[in-house]
Each structure stands twice: as structure tokens, then as C-alpha cells.
Scaffold this active site. Structure first.
Site: not given
Length: 492
Positions: A82, A152, A182-183, A195, A264
Site C-alpha cells: 500500500d 485519502r 480502489k475500492h 476494517h 481488499d
């Protein structure tokens, strides 16, 4: 040899099909020099790739020795990481170029500058022998309370995000590094971090942010990563990573993507808590994924996922044709990207700081406050993302040694006592109070408001998304914080 490594009649498959199944796996592991024996055996049987994390990084020379060792075991092994920039990355100890996060690049809105920043990151990866970067983020920041996308993303506008994706992808590809959008089909409309638990985007189809992925595909992105997010408008029953409707019907057929579709990490709670990593691997591949990432360092989890895939092949639950199709895409990817370049041109070391300086905004630019007492409030770093540990005070001290300050990472036990202590330390010095996404972390707002009530002239700074009229860096990467520090100290 452990029980799960021991071949058996139930899992015996033709050698070429066994290798194809292993091609569909990307594994994390522990260590900075030696390659674990279990990983060696996986690589020998055809493992498609490995993913590195901070736990695998000591310095640049060590990382290059490690990647050379891995590639000596299998030359077509994909080595990924990453590498988004802006404090989201794992190569701080290896001297990663300092670039701001994507949101700051979107604020500047200079695609050529975005390309220079992406080129620096990709050039550095090439020197380390890393040939796949699980970046850039193609999500659009839609929800003010989204806990995981935020800075991000390149921004809140699909057209802006799309043009910066194109610049990033082209610059990365020019270095011989595989990028990954992504995503899919977007994490920006959620209020949950996948997460930690399953996320849901309730918007109707026509409001989903598919255009950036269309732009990434048009730019030739070689990989797309799926989101552990449920989209009821597309598939009410399964998250995108496990949904045939989303992976095959939408991404493959409607958007016409024929590169590698990677999941992921399967140990994220959105998958592991509801399905388990092993079942997640099997279902994801059946739904249309080409590779699944098992990022956890415990290789026993990777073996469980591998065994579930082999068992599904043996029982006919997972089609042989599907696995061979996936392995074929991975093979085309590694033929193009697995071998690092022999000669690596220099990159622009100053691009990141230039971008960060140009991104700093505020409704009213504050006067310089040299010698200030700087209070930096921020949440504890995300365990899967932020490994830099940057703070504003350190960057202020670098340009103004007369400053003092207090860094507060995480909610304090005694807020009132902390306020009194900060004011006592500040004494007659100017006061700067910086927050990072105070809307998500109410303790920051309470602490800031208590300080400003006692010191109404305090300069307010936001190091996440904008917060009122505060001076804003749009990120907590080292260069983001340095650019704000320069403004506060009057250094530029």
C-alpha cells in the site's frame, strides 16, 4: 510440515490447476530478511504475490535484499505494498518520498503536479524491487462522517477525482509499477470503516460514484481492488468483494475491465466476522475476483484460504475454468510488471512539499505566530494505514526552534486538567490549536473550544478535512504539516 500443508487425496489436483489456484493468492508474512519456510512452499507451488507492511521494513537496503530474495524463489512473483502517500504507507524507514495525501493534491488541482508526486513514489518503489502499488484511491469523499476515506480521496467531485486518477496511473505505469484503483465500486458514501465491520452505501444506482473507476479503466489501470461494502442498489445480500453482480456483471461486462481484480484484505472484519477468511476467499474467486489478499502475517490463515479454494475446486463448488481465467489475468500482469527496471531515473524530491504548500487554505490567512505554543490534537493512528506518527509540533520546531507545544494522540482522561496544564505551559506565548477531523472525534472539539474560550485569539488549524475557517492542510502527511508550520512560523 503442518497439517494444513500436508497434501491429501481430498485436495489433490492436477499440478497446473494447483498452480493456477495459488496464483490467485496474495500473502502477507512476518520478517525483514529470512523468508518463512511456509511462504517458500507457497511460492514454489505458484503463489501469485506477497504484500509488504511496516513489519517487513527496516531500511531501503534491507527491503531490496528481501525483494531480491523473494524474486529469486520465483521470478514472476508480484511484490506489492500500500503506497498512497500522505502518511498512508509503510516505507517511512526506507526513505519514502514525502508527498501529501490525495485530497491536498485535489485541492491544488494540478494534474501535472499529481503526476510528479506519483512518479516519486513509484520511482522509489522501483529502487526497492517492489512492482505493485495498491493505490490510488478512486473513492469520492461523499459523507462528512465517513471514517475511512476522507483525505485519502482526491476530493468530493467525480470529475476532479477522475482527472487526478488518470495522472497518477499514467505516471506510475511509466515507472513500470502496477497501480490499483480502489475500492470498487466506491467506499466514499459509507459511514462505517470496513476494517472494523460491514459497511453499507444506501444510495440508488444513479448516485453511485462509478465515473472515477471508468476513468481509471480508460487510463489503463492494470488492477482494481474491491470494497467490503454492501450496495443494496446492486446486491442487497453480499458485499462487493463477494458479489457476482458487482464484480462480473458490473465491472467486467458493463465497465469492460479486463485487468486483475483483487480483493481488499480478507481479514478485515467486514469479511472475517461474517464469513471467515477461508469462505471469503472461495466466494470472492467464484464471484469474479482474480486474486484475494490475505494480509495478516500469520501464514496459517493463508493456508486455510488456500485449502478452502483447493477443496472447492475438488468438489466442483468453484469452477476450474474460473480459476484458470483468474490465473491467466495474473500471469499477464506479472509478465508486464514483475521484473524491476535495471535503471531508475531520478524523481523530483521537491514535488511533495510544493504540492503541500500550494494546498494550504484558510478563510483568513493568520498572521505569523513565531514562538507559539502549539497544541496538536489527533486520533490514534489507524493500525492498518498510518505508520508515520507525524505531529505538527515536530514540524513547527523544525522551522521555529523557539516554539513549544503539546501533542495529544487520543482522547485524554482528564480534559479539564489538560486544559489547565496547556494554558500554564503556554503562559504569554501565542496559542495554536490544531484538530484532525474534530467532527468524528468530539473530544477534540471540546478541548479546542475550552482552550479558545480562555484564549480567544488562538490560531485554529485543521489537519484533516476543513473545519470552519481554520487554516487547513488537508492531510497529516509530513509535508502537509511542514507547510502549515511554515505559515505559522512566518517562514514563507
Amino acid at each position: 510440515m503442518t497439517h494444513t500443508e500436508r497434501p491429501s487425496a481430498r485436495t489433490a489436483l492436477p499440478v497446473d490447476l494447483d498452480e493456477a489456484a495459488h496464483r490467485c493468492l496474495v500473502a502477507g508474512f512476518e520478517g525483514t530478511t529470512a523468508v518463512p519456510d511456509t511462504l517458500k512452499r507457497l511460492i514454489d507451488r505458484g503463489l501469485g504475490g506477497v504484500i509488504l507492511f511496516t513489519r517487513n521494513v527496516r531500511d531501503a537496503e534491507q527491503v531490496r535484499r528481501l525483494t531480491d530474495t523473494l524474486r529469486a524463489l520465483r521470478p514472476d512473483l508480484l511484490v506489492g505494498i500500500d503506497n498512497e502517500g500522505g502518511g498512508i504507507g509503510h516505507l517511512v524507514a526506507a526513505g519514502a518520498p514525502e508527498v501529501p495525501g490525495s485530497y491536498a493534491l485535489g485541492v491544488v488541482d494540478d494534474p501535472a503536479l499529481t503526476a510528479r508526486c506519483a512518479d516519486a513514489l513509484a520511482g522509489h518503489l522501483a529502487t526497492l524491487g517492489i512492482t505493485a502499488s495498491y493505490a490510488p484511491v478512486a473513492d469520492v469523499q461523499r459523507q462528512a462522517d465517513n471514517p475511512i476515506v476522507r483525505t485519502r480521496a482526491f476530493g468530493e467531485d467525480t470529475a476532479l477525482v477522475s482527472r487526478h486518477l488518470g495522472a497518477w496511473i499514467a505516471a506510475t505505469d511509466a515507472r513500470g509499477i502496477a497501480s490499483c484503483a480502489k475500492h470498487f465500486p466506491g467506499h466514499g458514501g459509507t459511514l462505517t470503516d470496513s476494517h472494523h465491520e460491514l459497511a453499507v452505501d444506501p444510495r440508488p444506482y444513479e448516485e453511485l460514484d462509478l465515473d472515477p473507476f471508468r476513468a481509471a479503466i480508460a487510463a489503463g489501470v492494470p488492477m482494481v481492488m474491491s470494497a467490503h461494502v454492501v450496495f443494496p442498489a446492486l446486491d442487497a445480500n453480499r458485499p462487493a468483494t463477494l458479489s457476482r453482480r458487482i464484480l462480473r456483471d458490473l465491472l467486467r461486462h458493463e465497465l469492460d475491465f479486463d485487468g486483475v481484480l483483487v480483493s481488499d484484505a480478507l481479514e478485515m472484519k467486514a469479511i472475517s466476522d461474517l464469513y471467515g477468511e477461508a469462505a471469503g476467499a472461495r466466494i470472492a474467486l467464484a464471484a469474479g475476483a482474480d486474486q484475494v489478499i490475505v494480509a495478516v502475517a500469520d501464514l496459517a490463515v493463508t493456508l486455510e484460504c488456500r485449502d478452502a479454494v483447493l477443496e472447492a475446486l475438488r468438489d466442483g463448488v468453484l469452477g476450474e475454468e474460473r480459476v484458470r481465467e483468474a490465473a491467466g489475468r495474473v500471469q499477464r500482469l506479472v509478465e508486464r510488471y514483475a521484473t524491476p527496471a535495471d535503471e531508475i531515473a531520478v524523481w523530483d524530491e521537491g514535488a511533495g512539499l510544493e504540492a503541500a504548500r500550494r494546498a494550504v487554505r484558510g478563510q483568513v490567512a493568520p498572521d505569523a505566530v513565531p514562538g507559539a505554543h502549539v497544541v496538536d490534537l489527533f486520533p490514534s493512528p489507524h493500525p492498518a494505514l498510518n505508520w508515520g506518527g507525524e505531529d505538527l509540533l515536530t514540524e513547527v520546531l523544525a522551522v521555529d526552534p523557539t516554539a513549544t507545544g503539546t501533542a495529544v494522540a487520543g482522547e485524554p482522561v482528564d480534559l479539564d486538567g489538560l486544559v489547565q496544564g496547556i494554558l500554564a505551559k503556554a503562559a504569554g506565548a501565542p496559542l495554536v490549536v490544531a484538530t484532525c477531523d474534530a467532527g468524528l472525534y468530539p473530544w477534540q472539539g471540546r478541548l479546542r473550544d475550552a482552550l479558545v474560550a480562555r484564549r480567544p485569539g488562538a490560531v485554529q488549524v485543521a489537519t484533516g478535512l476543513p473545519d470552519g475557517g481554520a487554516l487547513c492542510s488537508y492531510g497529516r502527511g509530513k509535508v502537509n504539516l511542514r507547510a502549515v508550520a511554515e505559515v505559522l512560523a512566518g517562514a514563507r
